[in-house]
Design a protein around this motif. Structure first.
Motif, mmCIF file in Angstrom:
data_model
loop_
_atom_site.group_PDB
_atom_site.id
_atom_site.type_symbol
_atom_site.label_atom_id
_atom_site.label_comp_id
_atom_site.label_asym_id
_atom_site.label_seq_id
_atom_site.Cartn_x
_atom_site.Cartn_y
_atom_site.Cartn_z
ATOM 1 N N GLU A 1 14.080 -45.296 -18.069
ATOM 2 C CA GLU A 1 15.128 -44.283 -18.022
ATOM 3 C C GLU A 1 16.486 -44.921 -17.746
ATOM 4 O O GLU A 1 17.498 -44.532 -18.336
ATOM 5 C CB GLU A 1 14.798 -43.253 -16.937
ATOM 6 N N ASP B 1 8.443 -46.518 -15.959
ATOM 7 C CA ASP B 1 9.106 -45.398 -16.630
ATOM 8 C C ASP B 1 10.520 -45.190 -16.088
ATOM 9 O O ASP B 1 11.458 -44.906 -16.839
ATOM 10 C CB ASP B 1 8.286 -44.120 -16.462
ATOM 11 N N ARG B 2 10.678 -45.328 -14.794
ATOM 12 C CA ARG B 2 12.005 -45.172 -14.208
ATOM 13 C C ARG B 2 12.939 -46.286 -14.669
ATOM 14 O O ARG B 2 14.125 -46.068 -14.892
ATOM 15 C CB ARG B 2 11.902 -45.158 -12.682
ATOM 16 N N ASP C 1 -1.289 -46.255 -12.096
ATOM 17 C CA ASP C 1 -0.460 -45.084 -12.384
ATOM 18 C C ASP C 1 0.888 -45.190 -11.677
ATOM 19 O O ASP C 1 1.935 -44.875 -12.246
ATOM 20 C CB ASP C 1 -1.173 -43.807 -11.935
ATOM 21 N N ARG C 2 0.864 -45.621 -10.433
ATOM 22 C CA ARG C 2 2.104 -45.767 -9.686
ATOM 23 C C ARG C 2 2.977 -46.859 -10.303
ATOM 24 O O ARG C 2 4.196 -46.725 -10.401
ATOM 25 C CB ARG C 2 1.791 -46.105 -8.219
ATOM 26 N N ASP C 3 2.363 -47.932 -10.767
ATOM 27 C CA ASP C 3 3.104 -49.016 -11.407
ATOM 28 C C ASP C 3 3.766 -48.512 -12.686
ATOM 29 O O ASP C 3 4.896 -48.877 -13.007
ATOM 30 C CB ASP C 3 2.158 -50.188 -11.708
ATOM 31 N N ARG C 4 3.068 -47.645 -13.422
ATOM 32 C CA ARG C 4 3.637 -47.107 -14.661
ATOM 33 C C ARG C 4 4.831 -46.193 -14.364
ATOM 34 O O ARG C 4 5.787 -46.143 -15.122
ATOM 35 C CB ARG C 4 2.573 -46.353 -15.453
ATOM 36 N N VAL C 5 4.782 -45.479 -13.241
ATOM 37 C CA VAL C 5 5.927 -44.647 -12.840
ATOM 38 C C VAL C 5 7.158 -45.515 -12.623
ATOM 39 O O VAL C 5 8.263 -45.174 -13.047
ATOM 40 C CB VAL C 5 5.589 -43.855 -11.556
ATOM 41 N N ASN D 1 15.136 -48.255 -8.575
ATOM 42 C CA ASN D 1 14.504 -47.095 -9.196
ATOM 43 C C ASN D 1 13.226 -46.667 -8.469
ATOM 44 O O ASN D 1 12.302 -46.133 -9.071
ATOM 45 C CB ASN D 1 14.227 -47.377 -10.670
#
Length: 388
Positions: free
Chosen positions: A365, A361-362, A354-358, A326
């Motif tokens: 999904e 999040d993926r 923030d990048r880790d949270r992305v 992902n």
């Protein structure tokens, strides 16, 4: 009586023995006293060549006292072990390897008697006796480290551990669970372990890191848990809590919003009520141990009809694979997993949450897609699940 033959040499001397073989004598560079060579030679020429080589070693400061290698290996290994600053778990593991797999064959030898041929034979015997290859590799690595110190101490000239490829082995590919299997195991296991299964799959922490996790280390609002320590268990049953081995081990790891309701339930029903208390509590209110979790894991995998022979640690592999699929880069994966290398630690200093949270999040999904869900769960309104 030996007969002296041949012209005098500028360095040392050679003489023929009654047996017909030739012997050398040369001044000890440390004491100045004459010393006799360790071996004899078939011809005078061979003896003179040996003297020339010794003279060259002395000139280049590469001469090693032949008597140095007469140090008993077991005595030297004990001193090596005693002088090392090691963590308790590592010290216990090394002690076991030396006692069970190195000392029985090599303990009675001197350092100089441990030749490359003896090392090959020792390793062959271990494998023939059914010792697992990973254990043999560890034993070889430890023996090589000990003998490296003997070289550094100028007790021997070269390390006899020179078997190509003996210091590594091909790790069998571990299985990964599907998202459906992860949730099936989480649904089949004891309720107090459901959050552990989900977090293991979607944060890829190690078991010892989960065992050392505190309630205050889990921030539901930010969807991040902080790894600050690790728990190790000795064979005696003693538990040791220690800091990560490197700066890369201290890390925040984000998790998908999809498991927040499970974590909220866990905090309410199963975690310690103390802010600094353990996030995962043992069956009887004590510490989480592998021994008090292993049977529940095996039973849950069986009940969930997981077809592969999965270990708990395979959830870490599962989460790493899922994150990679992902969009996580190699460097981001290293940071999420807390790889203890200088490079990983340097990267960690520059990675943003923030990048880790992305990434999380993926992963969320992918979870919803696999489970046939369209939308993420609605927050309960609890900003951070902590006791008053």
């Amino acid at each position: 009586m030996a007969n002296s033959k041949g012209a005098r040499r500028r360095f040392g001397s050679v003489r023929q023995l009654p047996s017909g073989r030739w012997q050398i004598r040369y001044p000890d560079p440390l004491t100045g006293l004459l010393r006799t060579g360790e071996q004899t030679y078939a011809t005078k020429t061979d003896a003179e060549i040996a003297l020339t080589l010794i003279e060259a070693d002395i000139t280049r400061n590469q001469w090693v006292d032949p008597d140095s290698g007469k140090t008993n290996f077991a005595v030297f290994a004990d001193a090596w072990f005693r002088d090392r600053k090691l963590e308790e778990r590592t010290r216990e593991r090394y002690e076991g390897v030396i006692r069970l797999h190195i000392r029985p064959q090599l303990g009675g030898l001197t350092l100089s008697e441990i030749t490359p041929a003896r090392v090959r034979s020792w390793r062959t015997v271990l494998l023939a006796e059914g010792v697992g290859e990973p254990t043999v590799v560890k034993a070889y690595q430890l023996l090589r480290a000990i003998m490296n110190t003997a070289v550094d101490d100028e007790l021997i000239q070269r390390n006899p551990c020179r078997i190509k490829g003996a210091d590594r082995y091909d790790v069998p590919e571990r299985p990964t669970l599907t998202i459906q299997e992860v949730y099936a195991v989480a649904g089949a296991i004891q309720p107090q372990w459901r959050a552990l299964i989900l977090l293991a799959a979607f944060t890829t922490l190690r078991f010892g890191e989960f065992a050392a996790l505190r309630r205050r280390d889990v921030d539901l609002e930010a969807r991040v848990l902080w790894v600050r320590r690790n728990q190790a268990e000795l064979s005696s049953g003693k538990l040791i809590e220690k800091a990560p081995k490197s700066r890369a081990g201290f890390r925040p790891v984000a998790f998908p919003v999809d498991i927040v309701p499970d974590l909220e339930h866990h905090l309410t029903m199963h975690a310690s009520k103390k802010d600094d208390g353990p996030f995962f509590v043992g069956p009887r209110g004590g510490r989480l141990r592998r021994s008090n979790f292993g049977d529940d894991w095996a039973d849950a995998c069986k009940a969930a009809k997981v077809t592969v022979d999965a270990h708990f640690h395979d959830l870490r592999h599962t989460g790493n694979t899922l994150a990679s699929q992902n969009g996580a880069s190699t460097r981001e994966l290293m940071i999420r997993m807390g790889h203890s290398t200088p490079r990983a630690a340097l990267i960690y200093q520059h990675m943003t949450s923030d990048r880790d949270r992305v990434i999380a999040d993926r992963m969320g999904e992918a979870v919803r897609k696999a489970l046939g869900k369209e939308d993420p769960p609605e927050p309960s309104g609890t900003p951070v699940a902590r006791p008053e």
